[in-house]
Design a protein around this motif. Structure first.
Motif, mmCIF file in Angstrom:
data_model
loop_
_atom_site.group_PDB
_atom_site.id
_atom_site.type_symbol
_atom_site.label_atom_id
_atom_site.label_comp_id
_atom_site.label_asym_id
_atom_site.label_seq_id
_atom_site.Cartn_x
_atom_site.Cartn_y
_atom_site.Cartn_z
ATOM 1 N N ARG A 1 0.860 -1.206 0.000
ATOM 2 C CA ARG A 1 0.000 0.000 0.000
ATOM 3 C C ARG A 1 0.886 1.244 0.000
ATOM 4 N NH1 ARG A 1 -2.751 3.496 -1.030
ATOM 5 N NH2 ARG A 1 -4.771 4.148 -0.179
ATOM 6 N N HIS B 1 1.162 5.671 -0.728
ATOM 7 C CA HIS B 1 0.453 6.950 -0.838
ATOM 8 C C HIS B 1 1.433 8.061 -1.173
ATOM 9 C CE1 HIS B 1 -2.967 9.611 -0.360
ATOM 10 N NE2 HIS B 1 -2.251 10.410 0.411
ATOM 11 N N TYR C 1 -1.275 11.114 -12.040
ATOM 12 C CA TYR C 1 -2.576 10.933 -11.402
ATOM 13 C C TYR C 1 -3.403 9.896 -12.154
ATOM 14 C CZ TYR C 1 -1.353 15.438 -9.238
ATOM 15 O OH TYR C 1 -0.716 16.461 -8.561
ATOM 16 N N ALA D 1 -4.489 6.199 -10.667
ATOM 17 C CA ALA D 1 -5.888 5.765 -10.639
ATOM 18 C C ALA D 1 -6.080 4.397 -11.266
ATOM 19 C CB ALA D 1 -6.766 6.795 -11.353
ATOM 20 N N SER E 1 -2.319 5.648 -4.045
ATOM 21 C CA SER E 1 -3.236 6.782 -4.047
ATOM 22 C C SER E 1 -2.425 8.063 -3.919
ATOM 23 C CB SER E 1 -4.251 6.654 -2.896
ATOM 24 O OG SER E 1 -3.578 6.472 -1.655
ATOM 25 N N TYR E 2 -3.084 9.210 -4.101
ATOM 26 C CA TYR E 2 -2.367 10.480 -4.053
ATOM 27 C C TYR E 2 -3.273 11.594 -3.552
ATOM 28 C CZ TYR E 2 -4.956 12.252 -8.069
ATOM 29 O OH TYR E 2 -5.950 12.694 -8.893
ATOM 30 N N GLU E 3 -2.660 12.678 -3.127
ATOM 31 C CA GLU E 3 -3.372 13.922 -2.875
ATOM 32 C C GLU E 3 -2.418 15.091 -3.108
ATOM 33 O OE1 GLU E 3 -4.449 14.398 1.453
ATOM 34 O OE2 GLU E 3 -3.707 12.325 1.506
ATOM 35 N N ASP F 1 -7.609 -1.098 -1.650
ATOM 36 C CA ASP F 1 -8.572 -0.041 -1.922
ATOM 37 C C ASP F 1 -8.927 0.762 -0.678
ATOM 38 O OD1 ASP F 1 -9.918 -2.037 -0.576
ATOM 39 O OD2 ASP F 1 -11.636 -2.121 -1.958
ATOM 40 N N ASP G 1 -8.584 3.573 2.362
ATOM 41 C CA ASP G 1 -8.086 4.932 2.486
ATOM 42 C C ASP G 1 -6.710 4.910 3.157
ATOM 43 O OD1 ASP G 1 -10.362 6.025 1.358
ATOM 44 O OD2 ASP G 1 -11.379 6.264 3.286
#
Length: 241
Positions: free
Chosen positions: A76, A78, A97, A101, A107-109, A158, A160
């Motif tokens: 996992r 991030h 991005y 996806a 995942s990213y922010e 999947d 958070d």
């Protein structure tokens, strides 16, 4: 005939043109490996701190390469980006991005302010500082969440990032510190609070982050020899974003 002669004259197989004896000592034994399905897994040797800095292109690119490599093994991952809120030369959706996806487990922010700090683009110092401070707060939350998770076990791909991650990339955090938007001691505090089995990757800064030399396990300088920006070439889609 010597053993070397035997190896050089050995008949090739369907693995390629190299002699069989040569291929026998390679990891794939001369046959191209096939990709496995990505299933949740846990890394056995994560837990280091990496820092990538320098005036050359490739710091974020290197960290993304590691991020996708880890995700490919089912870990996992991030990505939290500082100072990348966009500019008139960069579209709002970067290529990474879209790729993130499409890949399970990563995942990213993006927490940056539009424009780039100290680039005379009309953006306010206080706005950049507030965004950087917000990103630092978010980084602390993610580290705390990782500390509450069992990183020696697989994590849902999947889920958070609040459920924990095995690898956390803080992109441009070193540049934010270099620009004085956050304090260097805040970066050191992040490292100090890092869970033992979390791999933490820090990128950014054209100035050597000497304050990290003792705290980080890997420090790599990406040195610029030549850059198209110097000749007036703007950021190109697919290479810079």
């Amino acid at each position: 005939m010597t053993d070397t002669d035997d190896a050089e004259s050995a008949e090739p197989t369907d693995g390629g043109d190299a002699p069989t004896e040569t291929r026998r000592n390679t990891p794939g034994r001369g046959v191209r490996p096939t990709a496995d399905a990505i299933e949740p897994a846990a890394p056995a040797e994560f837990g280091l701190v990496q820092a990538w800095w320098g005036g050359g292109k490739g710091k974020t690119t290197a960290s993304l390469g590691m991020a996708f490599r880890a995700a490919g093994h089912g870990y996992r991952v991030h990505l939290l980006q500082f100072m990348k809120g966009g500019a008139d030369s960069v579209e709002d959706v970067r290529g990474e991005y879209n790729a993130i996806a499409a890949v399970p487990g990563i995942s990213y922010e993006n927490t940056g302010h539009y424009g780039w700090h100290r680039m005379a683009d009309g953006t306010e110092e206080d706005d950049h500082r507030a965004k950087a401070k917000g990103a630092m707060k978010r980084a602390r939350e993610l580290l705390a969440a990782a500390g509450n998770a069992d990183l020696t076990e697989p994590l849902p791909l999947d889920a958070d990032p609040e459920a924990g991650v095995h690898l956390l990339v803080l992109d441009e955090v070193l540049y934010a510190a270099d620009q004085g938007l956050i304090d260097e001691n805040e970066v050191l505090d992040l490292i100090e609070s890092k869970p033992a089995t979390l791999e933490l990757v820090l990128t950014g800064s054209h100035t050597e982050p000497t304050y990290l030399l003792e705290a980080a396990d890997l420090v790599s300088e990406v040195r610029k020899v030549k850059h198209p920006f110097d000749a007036g070439t703007r950021a190109r889609k697919g290479t810079e974003y």
